[in-house]
Design an enzyme around this catalytic site. Structure first.
Site, PDB file in Angstrom:
ATOM      1  N   ALA A 155       0.834  -1.204   0.000  1.00 46.74           N
ATOM      2  CA  ALA A 155       0.000   0.000   0.000  1.00 46.74           C
ATOM      3  C   ALA A 155       0.868   1.253   0.000  1.00 46.74           C
ATOM      4  O   ALA A 155       0.566   2.234  -0.690  1.00 46.74           O
ATOM      5  CB  ALA A 155      -0.939   0.001   1.203  1.00 46.74           C
ATOM      6  N   ASP A 156       1.944   1.232   0.755  1.00 49.63           N
ATOM      7  CA  ASP A 156       2.843   2.388   0.809  1.00 49.63           C
ATOM      8  C   ASP A 156       3.522   2.611  -0.534  1.00 49.63           C
ATOM      9  O   ASP A 156       3.682   3.753  -0.980  1.00 49.63           O
ATOM     10  CB  ASP A 156       3.897   2.167   1.891  1.00 49.63           C
ATOM     11  N   MET A 157       3.951   1.507  -1.162  1.00 48.85           N
ATOM     12  CA  MET A 157       4.625   1.641  -2.452  1.00 48.85           C
ATOM     13  C   MET A 157       3.693   2.258  -3.496  1.00 48.85           C
ATOM     14  O   MET A 157       4.073   3.163  -4.243  1.00 48.85           O
ATOM     15  CB  MET A 157       5.090   0.269  -2.939  1.00 48.85           C
TER      16      MET A 157
END
Length: 400
Positions: A175-177
């Protein structure tokens, strides 16, 4: 296998040369966002607390390899923003910045006296990127927003794994990427709008939830029109067949996809089941998906009779879309990875060289550059603060 070696050249430039980014974020999404900008020449200044970005503490066998990768091409300045001299120094840097990145819980920036309205009043051309788990508004805005929770609540985890087992979270910061890449794109849109006179500064409200939800594609439409909720199917697909991971006679796995009619026909011919091409149960992709179990049984039986190298060669010669399941060691030893320089050996003070992913994407005329290794905590305090007319000693006193 040796990889192409990259040395750092502090004089290197990129297409974003002259863009200054203040990155106050912590952990992955913000660092991914600012890495994209840094790799292409932006002057990214990590504003870190005295204890540093927590990403520095994501260690493997005691080594901060996450930081070495996502901290590259950036400079580090330590400011204890609880102290007035440090906050004054931050304001001075804000006046020189083009982009300001933060990922505090919504409302924290305002409590610190750094509300976007105040930032834009001081620097009307500033692009303010606010990263949070669920966005700056809405019932969930104040919930802690780590990627794990977003991957669960976005619907992604419910689609991952096998139908008779629990949903599966990704084993990395997916999700962060994704949010970081969306954020870099949004930042470039805002910079372009500023350059072309369509806007001056503005605020980007970047949640982890919305980019992650976008990965589901048309599933909201599918549910609304059909009333169905797509179920977990392991490595198979709800939208294409044949598509799965198949075990070969030597115990190795290959991934196969027959997403187009022509490729599906070739696959059936290769496995000696040309009859399936004439069978109405497999006539269209929708038919094949409906009878996915029968398709996988036939295809899987063929793979089970062949060693992986033989199966891979045979399928590739037929024009089928097939590939091996690589672990990281396989990828590092693969000739295509080497030829494309997907992994490069970067000079490193601790290890001599350190392999990491190359700069992506590839631009023919203005490629990214390797300018700076990941900085030590506060390594650039003096040079950054002096350039802004600030006495670094005053900040050290203010931080005590």
């Amino acid at each position: 296998m040796s990889h192409a070696r990259k040395s750092f050249d502090p004089a290197g430039t990129g297409p974003l040369e002259g863009i200054r980014v203040l990155d106050l974020s912590r952990l992955m999404a913000g660092n991914m966002l600012s890495l994209q900008l840094a790799d292409f020449g932006a002057d990214v200044i990590k504003i870190e607390p005295p204890e540093g970005d927590p990403l520095r503490d994501w260690k493997d066998d005691g080594h901060s390899l996450f930081w070495k990768t996502y901290g590259r091409n950036k400079r580090s300045v330590v400011l204890n923003l609880r102290q007035a001299p440090a906050m004054a120094a931050l304001w001075a840097l804000i006046e020189t910045a083009d982009v300001f990145i933060e990922n505090y819980r919504p409302g924290t920036l305002e409590a610190m006296g750094l509300a976007p309205e105040s930032l834009l009043e001081r620097n009307p051309d500033l692009i303010v990127v606010r990263i949070s788990g669920f966005g700056q508004t809405g019932p969930y805005a104040q919930f802690p927003g780590f990627g794990t929770i977003v991957e669960a609540m976005s619907g992604f985890a419910d689609r991952t794994g096998f139908p008779d087992r629990e949903p599966v979270l990704p084993p990395l910061a997916l999700a962060d990427m994704i949010a970081g890449i969306y954020g870099a794109s949004a930042t470039m849109m805002a910079l372009f709008a500023r350059q072309t006179g369509r806007a001056r500064g503005q605020v980007i409200d970047l949640s982890l939830l919305e980019p992650m939800f976008s990965v589901l594609g048309p599933e909201a439409s599918i549910h609304a029109i059909t009333g169905k909720i797509k179920q977990r199917v392991g490595s198979a697909s709800n939208t294409a067949s044949p598509r799965n991971v198949y075990k070969c006679a030597d115990g190795k796995f290959l991934a196969l996809s027959g997403s187009t009619p022509a490729v599906a026909r070739r696959i059936f011919e290769v496995i000696g089941r040309s009859d399936m091409n004439e069978n109405p149960r497999f006539a269209t992709n929708s038919d094949r998906v409906k009878h996915r179990a029968l398709v996988d049984e036939a295809v899987g039986a063929w793979f089970a009779r062949h060693n992986s190298a033989e199966a891979l060669e045979t399928m590739r010669k037929s024009g089928a879309t097939v590939g091996p399941i690589f672990n990281i060691a396989d990828a590092m030893a693969d000739p295509h990875f080497e030829a494309r320089q997907i992994i490069v050996d970067v000079e490193d003070a601790t290890f001599g060289t350190l392999p990491m992913h190359n700069i992506v994407p590839r631009l023919s005329a203005t490629p990214g550059t390797w300018r700076l290794p990941a900085p030590e905590l506060g390594q650039h305090n003096d040079e950054v603060l002096l350039a802004a007319g600030i006495d670094p000693q005053s900040i050290r006193i203010g931080a005590t």
